[in-house]
Design a protein around this motif. Structure first.
Motif, mmCIF file in Angstrom:
data_model
loop_
_atom_site.group_PDB
_atom_site.id
_atom_site.type_symbol
_atom_site.label_atom_id
_atom_site.label_comp_id
_atom_site.label_asym_id
_atom_site.label_seq_id
_atom_site.Cartn_x
_atom_site.Cartn_y
_atom_site.Cartn_z
ATOM 1 N N LEU B 81 0.900 -1.163 -0.058
ATOM 2 C CA LEU B 81 0.095 0.186 -0.071
ATOM 3 C C LEU B 81 0.568 1.064 -0.373
ATOM 4 O O LEU B 81 0.583 1.971 -0.854
ATOM 5 C CB LEU B 81 -1.073 0.416 0.907
ATOM 6 C CG LEU B 81 -2.452 -0.958 1.038
ATOM 7 C CD1 LEU B 81 -2.805 -1.119 2.337
ATOM 8 C CD2 LEU B 81 -2.585 -1.066 0.097
ATOM 9 N N TRP B 87 -1.445 4.560 0.012
ATOM 10 C CA TRP B 87 -1.967 5.039 1.483
ATOM 11 C C TRP B 87 -2.886 5.292 2.496
ATOM 12 O O TRP B 87 -4.073 5.100 2.491
ATOM 13 C CB TRP B 87 -0.552 4.418 2.555
ATOM 14 C CG TRP B 87 -0.970 5.035 3.530
ATOM 15 C CD1 TRP B 87 -0.776 6.408 4.631
ATOM 16 C CD2 TRP B 87 -0.198 3.851 4.731
ATOM 17 N NE1 TRP B 87 -1.113 5.493 6.352
ATOM 18 C CE2 TRP B 87 -0.927 4.016 5.800
ATOM 19 C CE3 TRP B 87 0.005 2.402 4.163
ATOM 20 C CZ2 TRP B 87 -0.854 2.926 6.786
ATOM 21 C CZ3 TRP B 87 0.348 1.738 4.819
ATOM 22 C CH2 TRP B 87 -0.389 2.054 6.656
ATOM 23 N N GLU B 89 -4.940 6.758 0.573
ATOM 24 C CA GLU B 89 -6.664 6.248 -0.248
ATOM 25 C C GLU B 89 -7.178 4.761 0.353
ATOM 26 O O GLU B 89 -8.011 5.116 1.129
ATOM 27 C CB GLU B 89 -6.821 5.614 -1.992
ATOM 28 C CG GLU B 89 -6.884 7.214 -2.880
ATOM 29 C CD GLU B 89 -5.240 7.606 -2.675
ATOM 30 O OE1 GLU B 89 -4.564 7.640 -1.648
ATOM 31 O OE2 GLU B 89 -4.701 8.207 -3.608
ATOM 32 N N SER B 90 -6.379 4.202 0.670
ATOM 33 C CA SER B 90 -6.528 2.673 1.804
ATOM 34 C C SER B 90 -7.117 3.529 3.369
ATOM 35 O O SER B 90 -8.207 2.843 3.579
ATOM 36 C CB SER B 90 -5.356 1.998 1.542
ATOM 37 O OG SER B 90 -4.356 1.942 0.641
ATOM 38 N N THR B 93 -10.760 4.401 2.315
ATOM 39 C CA THR B 93 -11.668 3.198 2.255
ATOM 40 C C THR B 93 -11.730 2.119 4.284
ATOM 41 O O THR B 93 -12.646 1.974 4.113
ATOM 42 C CB THR B 93 -10.611 1.713 1.634
ATOM 43 O OG1 THR B 93 -11.186 2.594 0.036
ATOM 44 C CG2 THR B 93 -11.490 0.822 1.355
ATOM 45 N N LEU B 94 -10.046 2.501 4.318
ATOM 46 C CA LEU B 94 -11.147 1.677 5.738
ATOM 47 C C LEU B 94 -11.514 2.389 6.585
ATOM 48 O O LEU B 94 -11.962 1.853 7.763
ATOM 49 C CB LEU B 94 -8.412 1.408 6.304
ATOM 50 C CG LEU B 94 -9.218 0.774 7.480
ATOM 51 C CD1 LEU B 94 -9.341 -0.523 6.965
ATOM 52 C CD2 LEU B 94 -7.282 0.580 7.792
ATOM 53 N N GLY B 234 -11.046 7.788 -1.914
ATOM 54 C CA GLY B 234 -10.327 6.060 -1.223
ATOM 55 C C GLY B 234 -10.096 5.232 -2.801
ATOM 56 O O GLY B 234 -9.876 5.615 -3.228
ATOM 57 N N LEU B 235 -9.659 4.344 -2.344
ATOM 58 C CA LEU B 235 -9.458 3.207 -3.021
ATOM 59 C C LEU B 235 -10.427 3.317 -4.279
ATOM 60 O O LEU B 235 -9.969 2.953 -5.504
ATOM 61 C CB LEU B 235 -9.626 2.308 -2.550
ATOM 62 C CG LEU B 235 -7.836 1.665 -1.656
ATOM 63 C CD1 LEU B 235 -7.884 0.321 -1.019
ATOM 64 C CD2 LEU B 235 -6.582 1.556 -2.679
ATOM 65 N N GLY B 257 -5.287 -3.128 -3.848
ATOM 66 C CA GLY B 257 -5.069 -2.666 -2.190
ATOM 67 C C GLY B 257 -6.559 -2.802 -1.483
ATOM 68 O O GLY B 257 -6.196 -3.203 -0.518
ATOM 69 N N ILE B 258 -7.697 -2.965 -2.719
ATOM 70 C CA ILE B 258 -8.930 -3.897 -2.113
ATOM 71 C C ILE B 258 -8.628 -4.898 -1.357
ATOM 72 O O ILE B 258 -9.124 -5.056 -0.552
ATOM 73 C CB ILE B 258 -10.380 -3.548 -2.793
ATOM 74 C CG1 ILE B 258 -10.265 -1.883 -3.085
ATOM 75 C CG2 ILE B 258 -10.972 -4.450 -2.250
ATOM 76 C CD1 ILE B 258 -11.424 -1.641 -4.318
ATOM 77 N N LEU B 261 -6.321 -5.011 1.480
ATOM 78 C CA LEU B 261 -7.386 -4.353 2.633
ATOM 79 C C LEU B 261 -7.946 -5.888 3.147
ATOM 80 O O LEU B 261 -8.409 -6.210 5.181
ATOM 81 C CB LEU B 261 -7.979 -3.530 2.912
ATOM 82 C CG LEU B 261 -7.238 -2.419 2.020
ATOM 83 C CD1 LEU B 261 -8.181 -0.808 2.302
ATOM 84 C CD2 LEU B 261 -6.602 -2.226 4.167
#
Lengths: 294, 277
Positions: B81, B87, B89-90, B93-94, B234-235, B257-258, B261
Motif C-alpha cells: 500500500l 496509503w 486512499e487505503s 477506504t478503511l 478512497g481506493l 489495495g482493496i 485490506l
C-alpha cells in the motif's frame, strides 16, 4: 374465463400487429428505394448521458430505413470507446471534444471522427441564479467559504475533473473538488438548491439541468479554461469500408444544439424517445434528405 | 401483461420530492452531521498515525490472532500500500469500512437478538434483510445523496444497507442454535431471562456473531467502488479514475489495495471468532 382471456389476448395481438404495420408504412415516406432487405447490423454505443439519446435515436431510425438492423449497446463512455476500437461498436454519436481527446489518443489507429454533430456546447462552473455577486471566475476569490469550499464535479479521472483542479490551482482558490458521478452531482445540487443554499458545480450544455434549475454559467475571463465543446460522431475504421452508405450518411450528419436540448426536455417529460426522434425527422425532412445525399 | 397501469414511478417521485424530502431533510441533516464528524474523526486518526506505527500495530494484532503467516502477509500488504502510493486512499477506504461496520453492528446485533427472541419480529426482519441485500445499490445511491449529501456519509449509509444483513442473520442464527438442554439447565438453576441472554446465549453465539462481523466487513469493502460514485474518497475513486482513463495499471493498483485490506481484515476477524470458541 379462460376462453375470454384467450380471445382478449388474440385481439390484443392483432391490434399490436396492426399498429406495428401502420407505424412502418408511414415511417419515412421519402426514402427512395423502400429497402426492406437486411443489410446487416450496425451497433451503436449509448452512454447514460441525456445528450446521447436524441442523436442516436434519429440516426437509428434513418439507418434502419436504409435496411440495416440497429443494435444499441449501453455502456459507460470508456467501455464504448474500447468497443469502438475493437469493432464491437460501430458508431457513437456523442463524443465530446476536447473532453474525449484522451480516448482518441489511445485508439487513434482504429477509430475516426466522422463528422461534427454540433458545436459550441458550452461548459463551465455554474451557480444557481439566486447566488448573487458571482458573475465571473474572478468573483470567486475570497468567497470560497460561501460554498463550503467545495466544488461538485463529475467522475474522478474525467477531463473536466482535471480541468477544474487546474483551474482551482491556477487561480489560487481555496476550493476542493468533490467528485462522484453526473447523477450524484445533480442530486447534491438539487439538495442544496431546494434549501436555497449557495452551491457551485460543473455544468454543460446540452443538459436538462438548465431547464430544471435557474442556473448561470460563471464566465472565465482568462479564457484559458472551460472552452466550449464540439460534439463528434465517431465510427470504427471498418465502417467506411463495410457499410459505405451508413458512413456517407454519418459524414454528412449534423444537428442544431437547440434541437437536441428541446428533444432532451421532451424525453425527460416522459415522451417516447423514438417518437421524439421521428418527430424531428418529420419536421426536418429537407435536412435528412441532404444528409442522405438525395 | 399491462392490464392496468401501476404508476409506481410517478408516485415515488411525487412522494419523495413533495413530501419526504421537505419533511425530513432537516432531520437527516443532523444525522449527516453526526456521522460526518465520526467519519472525519476515524479518517483523521488513521491518517495521523504514522504509517510505520500503524503497520506495527496491525502486524502485532495479526500475529496474536492469526499467527506468523498472517503477520508476514500483513507486513507485505502494508508495504505494498505504501510503495504504490495509495496509503492515504487505503486509510480513507478503511475508515468508511470501520464506520459502516460499526453502524451495522450497533444496529444489526440488537435486531438479531430481538428477532431470535421473537418469531413475529423475525417474520418482519427476514424479508427486510432480503430486500436490503438484493435491491441494486444504484437504486438507493441517489436518494442517499439527496438526504445526506455527497461524500462519506452517503457512502456509509449505502454500505450499511448492503453490509448489515449478515450481522443480523448470524446473530439470530447463533442465538437460535444454542442447545435447548443448555437453556433448560440454566433455567433450572434459576437464571433470569437477562442472565440467560447475557451469560449463556450471547457467549455461546459469539463464533456465529463474529462470522457475521466478518461478512459485514467483507461486504463493506466490496462497496468501496460504488461508494466512490457518490463522492467517497478512497481506493474506489482510484479504480473509477482508472476506468475513465482506460488505465489498466492504475486499476490493478487500486484493486489490489482493496484485496490486501480485505484479506487482512478477513483473517483477523476470523481469528477473533476462533479464539473465543
Amino acid at each position: 374465463m379462460k376462453k375470454l382471456l384467450i380471445t382478449l389476448t388474440a385481439f390484443a395481438l392483432i391490434a399490436l400487429a396492426a399498429c406495428g404495420g401502420s407505424g412502418d408504412s408511414n415511417g419515412e415516406g421519402s426514402s427512395d428505394n423502400g429497402s426492406s432487405e437486411d443489410k446487416g447490423t450496425i451497433t451503436m454505443g449509448v452512454t447514460p448521458w441525456t445528450s446521447t439519446v436524441p442523436p442516436t435515436k434519429i440516426a437509428k431510425l434513418i439507418i434502419e430505413d436504409m435496411g440495416y438492423t440497429i443494435e444499441e449497446t449501453q455502456a459507460d463512455v470508456s467501455s464504448i470507446f474500447m468497443g469502438l476500437s475493437r469493432g464491437d461498436i460501430d458508431v457513437f454519436m456523442d463524443s465530446w471534444m476536447p473532453v474525449h481527446q484522451n480516448y482518441f489518443d489511445e485508439y487513434e489507429d482504429s477509430i475516426e471522427s466522422t463528422s461534427i454533430s454540433y458545436e459550441d456546447a458550452s461548459s463551465g462552473l455554474v451557480v444557481p441564479t439566486y447566488v448573487e455577486g458571482i458573475e465571473t471566475t474572478a468573483d470567486l476569490e475570497g468567497k470560497e467559504d460561501m460554498f463550503g469550499n467545495e466544488i461538485y464535479g463529475i467522475e474522478e479521472g474525467a477531463s473536466a475533473t482535471e480541468e477544474i483542479d487546474n483551474f482551482i490551482e491556477a487561480n489560487n482558490l481555496d476550493f476542493e473538488q468533490v467528485n462522484s458521478s453526473e447523477g450524484g452531482m445533480i442530486a447534491e445540487a438539487q439538495r442544496k438548491i431546494s434549501n436555497e443554499e449557495p452551491v457551485i458545480f460543473y455544468g454543460w450544455r446540452p443538459h436538462t439541468m438548465f431547464n430544471e434549475f435557474d442556473l448561470k454559467v460563471i464566465e472565465d475571463e482568462s479564457g484559458e479554461f472551460f472552452e466550449s465543446s464540439t460534439i463528434h460522431v465517431v465510427t470504427n475504421n471498418q465502417v467506411s469500408e463495410d457499410h459505405s452508405d451508413v458512413y456517407d450518411f454519418l459524414s454528412n450528419w449534423s444537428i442544431p444544439i437547440e434541437d437536441v436540448e428541446e428533444m432532451i426536455v421532451k424525453i425527460e417529460n416522459g415522451q417516447n424517445e423514438e417518437e421524439v426522434a421521428q418527430e424531428w425527422i418529420d419536421n426536418n425532412q429537407d435536412k435528412v434528405d441532404e444528409m442522405l445525399g438525395n | 401483461m399491462n392490464y392496468f397501469y401501476f404508476p409506481l414511478e410517478q408516485w415515488t417521485n411525487t412522494f419523495v420530492n413533495e413530501w419526504f424530502l421537505p419533511t425530513f431533510s432537516s432531520a437527516f441533516e443532523s444525522i449527516s452531521v453526526v456521522l460526518n464528524s465520526f467519519v472525519d474523526f476515524v479518517t483523521n486518526t488513521l491518517l495521523f498515525i504514522p504509517a510505520e506505527l500503524f503497520t506495527l500495530i496491525l502486524v502485532l494484532i495479526a500475529w496474536r490472532l492469526g499467527g506468523k503467516g498472517l503477520a508476514f502477509f500483513t507486513l507485505i500488504g502494508m508495504l505494498y500500500l505504501g510503495s504504490v502510493d495509495i496509503w492515504e486512499e487505503s486509510m480513507n477506504t478503511l475508515s468508511i469500512v470501520i464506520v459502516s461496520t460499526f453502524v451495522s453492528l450497533v444496529i444489526g446485533i440488537p435486531v438479531g437478538i430481538f428477532s431470535a427472541m421473537n418469531n413475529k419480529i423475525q417474520a418482519v426482519v427476514r424479508p427486510t434483510l432480503d430486500f436490503m441485500q438484493t435491491l441494486p445499490s444504484f437504486v438507493y445511491l441517489i436518494p442517499a445523496v439527496l438526504l445526506f449529501g455527497l461524500g462519506g456519509v452517503s457512502a456509509v449509509i449505502a454500505t450499511f444497507i448492503f453490509a448489515a444483513p449478515p450481522a443480523v442473520r448470524m446473530t439470530n442464527l447463533g442465538i437460535r442454535h444454542v442447545p435447548k438442554e443448555v437453556i433448560e439447565a440454566s433455567k433450572a438453576f434459576g437464571s433470569t431471562s437477562k442472565q440467560l441472554l447475557f451469560k449463556v446465549q450471547l457467549p455461546l453465539a459469539v463464533p456465529s456473531i463474529m462470522a457475521g462481523v466478518n461478512q459485514t466487513i467483507m461486504l463493506s469493502l466490496s462497496m468501496a467502488v460504488i461508494a466512490s460514485m457518490i463522492g467517497a474518497p478512497g481506493l474506489g475513486a482510484t479504480v473509477l479514475t482508472s476506468i475513465s482513463r482506460v488505465n489498466i495499471g492504475l486499476g490493478l493498483v487500486g484493486g489490489l489495495g482493496i484485496v490486501v485490506l480485505a484479506i487482512i481484515l478477513d483473517r483477523i476477524t476470523q481469528g477473533i471468532g476462533q479464539n473465543t470458541k
